[in-house]
Design a protein around this motif. Sequence first.
Motif, PDB file in Angstrom:
ATOM      1  N   VAL A  24       0.852  -1.183   0.000  1.00 53.80           N
ATOM      2  CA  VAL A  24       0.000   0.000   0.000  1.00 53.80           C
ATOM      3  C   VAL A  24       0.891   1.237   0.000  1.00 53.80           C
ATOM      4  O   VAL A  24       1.735   1.422   0.891  1.00 53.80           O
ATOM      5  N   ASP A 139      -4.297  14.335  -0.056  1.00 55.78           N
ATOM      6  CA  ASP A 139      -4.688  13.015  -0.564  1.00 55.78           C
ATOM      7  C   ASP A 139      -4.351  12.918  -2.048  1.00 55.78           C
ATOM      8  O   ASP A 139      -4.720  13.797  -2.833  1.00 55.78           O
ATOM      9  N   THR A 197      -8.600  -0.686   9.558  1.00 52.19           N
ATOM     10  CA  THR A 197      -7.222  -1.152   9.475  1.00 52.19           C
ATOM     11  C   THR A 197      -7.205  -2.549   8.879  1.00 52.19           C
ATOM     12  O   THR A 197      -7.897  -3.452   9.358  1.00 52.19           O
ATOM     13  N   ARG A 202      -3.637   1.484   8.052  1.00 52.59           N
ATOM     14  CA  ARG A 202      -4.887   2.126   8.449  1.00 52.59           C
ATOM     15  C   ARG A 202      -5.387   3.006   7.307  1.00 52.59           C
ATOM     16  O   ARG A 202      -4.588   3.677   6.640  1.00 52.59           O
ATOM     17  N   PHE A 203      -6.691   2.987   7.077  1.00 54.56           N
ATOM     18  CA  PHE A 203      -7.302   3.748   5.996  1.00 54.56           C
ATOM     19  C   PHE A 203      -8.418   4.632   6.538  1.00 54.56           C
ATOM     20  O   PHE A 203      -9.140   4.239   7.465  1.00 54.56           O
ATOM     21  N   ARG A 204      -8.564   5.796   5.947  1.00 48.59           N
ATOM     22  CA  ARG A 204      -9.740   6.643   6.190  1.00 48.59           C
ATOM     23  C   ARG A 204     -10.796   6.316   5.155  1.00 48.59           C
ATOM     24  O   ARG A 204     -10.493   6.166   3.974  1.00 48.59           O
ATOM     25  N   LEU A 248     -11.298   4.217   0.047  1.00 49.03           N
ATOM     26  CA  LEU A 248     -10.297   4.242   1.113  1.00 49.03           C
ATOM     27  C   LEU A 248      -9.129   5.150   0.743  1.00 49.03           C
ATOM     28  O   LEU A 248      -8.673   5.143  -0.403  1.00 49.03           O
ATOM     29  N   VAL A 249      -8.638   5.886   1.737  1.00 52.44           N
ATOM     30  CA  VAL A 249      -7.412   6.682   1.581  1.00 52.44           C
ATOM     31  C   VAL A 249      -6.401   6.177   2.602  1.00 52.44           C
ATOM     32  O   VAL A 249      -6.663   6.209   3.815  1.00 52.44           O
ATOM     33  N   PRO A 250      -5.243   5.671   2.176  1.00 50.93           N
ATOM     34  CA  PRO A 250      -4.246   5.159   3.126  1.00 50.93           C
ATOM     35  C   PRO A 250      -3.748   6.252   4.062  1.00 50.93           C
ATOM     36  O   PRO A 250      -3.518   7.392   3.643  1.00 50.93           O
ATOM     37  N   GLN A 251      -3.567   5.863   5.321  1.00 46.76           N
ATOM     38  CA  GLN A 251      -3.013   6.770   6.324  1.00 46.76           C
ATOM     39  C   GLN A 251      -1.543   6.476   6.605  1.00 46.76           C
ATOM     40  O   GLN A 251      -0.871   7.248   7.290  1.00 46.76           O
TER      41      GLN A 251
END
Length: 265
Positions: A24, A139, A197, A202-204, A248-251
């Motif tokens: 990711v 983002d 997660t 973890r993703f938003r 999803l947006v990766p954190q």
Amino acid sequence: MHLTRVRLYPVKSLGGLDVRSARVEPWGLAADRRWAVVDDAGRTVTARERNQMLALTAEPLADGGVLLGSAASDPLRVDVPADAAPVAVGVSRQGTALPAGGEANDWLSTHLGQPVRLVWQPDPTVRAVSGDHGGLDGDRMSLADAGPLLLTTEASLAALNAWTDEGAPELDMLRFRPNVVVDGDEPFAEDEWGFVTLGEVRFRIAGGCDRCMMTGIDPFTLQRGLEPIRTLSKHRRRDGKTWFGVLLVPQNEGEIAVGDAVAIG
């Protein structure tokens, strides 16, 4: 809950492939949708117009290139066009991309029955996630339509299939082109998640994914039909759109793999 499927689409709108694990990156899965097909004017060509694109395959190569495949011809290796001059493309918020050149263009044009070009996104940090799809400052994303990744759940697909008319063919998850699929007991619970997660990442949740008529193409026969939009319109319609899955947006960066635990919040 657990992660039950990880899927890549190296070339936008071509057939995808299942993988056991993936890296990711901030803009999505490594090797996912860094390539796209455009026409002579630079407009994006997708399976919405050319459903036969779904029958073509693209396997990512270790150096960033792809191996294009078709049941009707020999595969073609395409290297990253690192030294090519940028060309204008109509992918929203992208502007330009690098052209792959002659052999790739000829191969795809022959299979699609129209003149097309294969292009590569050299720098995904230039393409922002739209605010209309829940994007925040910073983002970034590949050449995917709406978000860096798409998550769907087996429970939601089971509910959708239960809603469809008796005798209708069962809908396969491939219609929705997810990057990650999770199991779970509660259909559409993902609509209410804020963060999730998967493995070490973890993703938003940026928001829901509104669905178009491309989902009406059977991924195996390539025939078009009214499902799932007809049933989604009855049960999952809001703001004039139908919805299935979440963006999803990766954190953080890291690895995800089939079997990873899923944590909410």
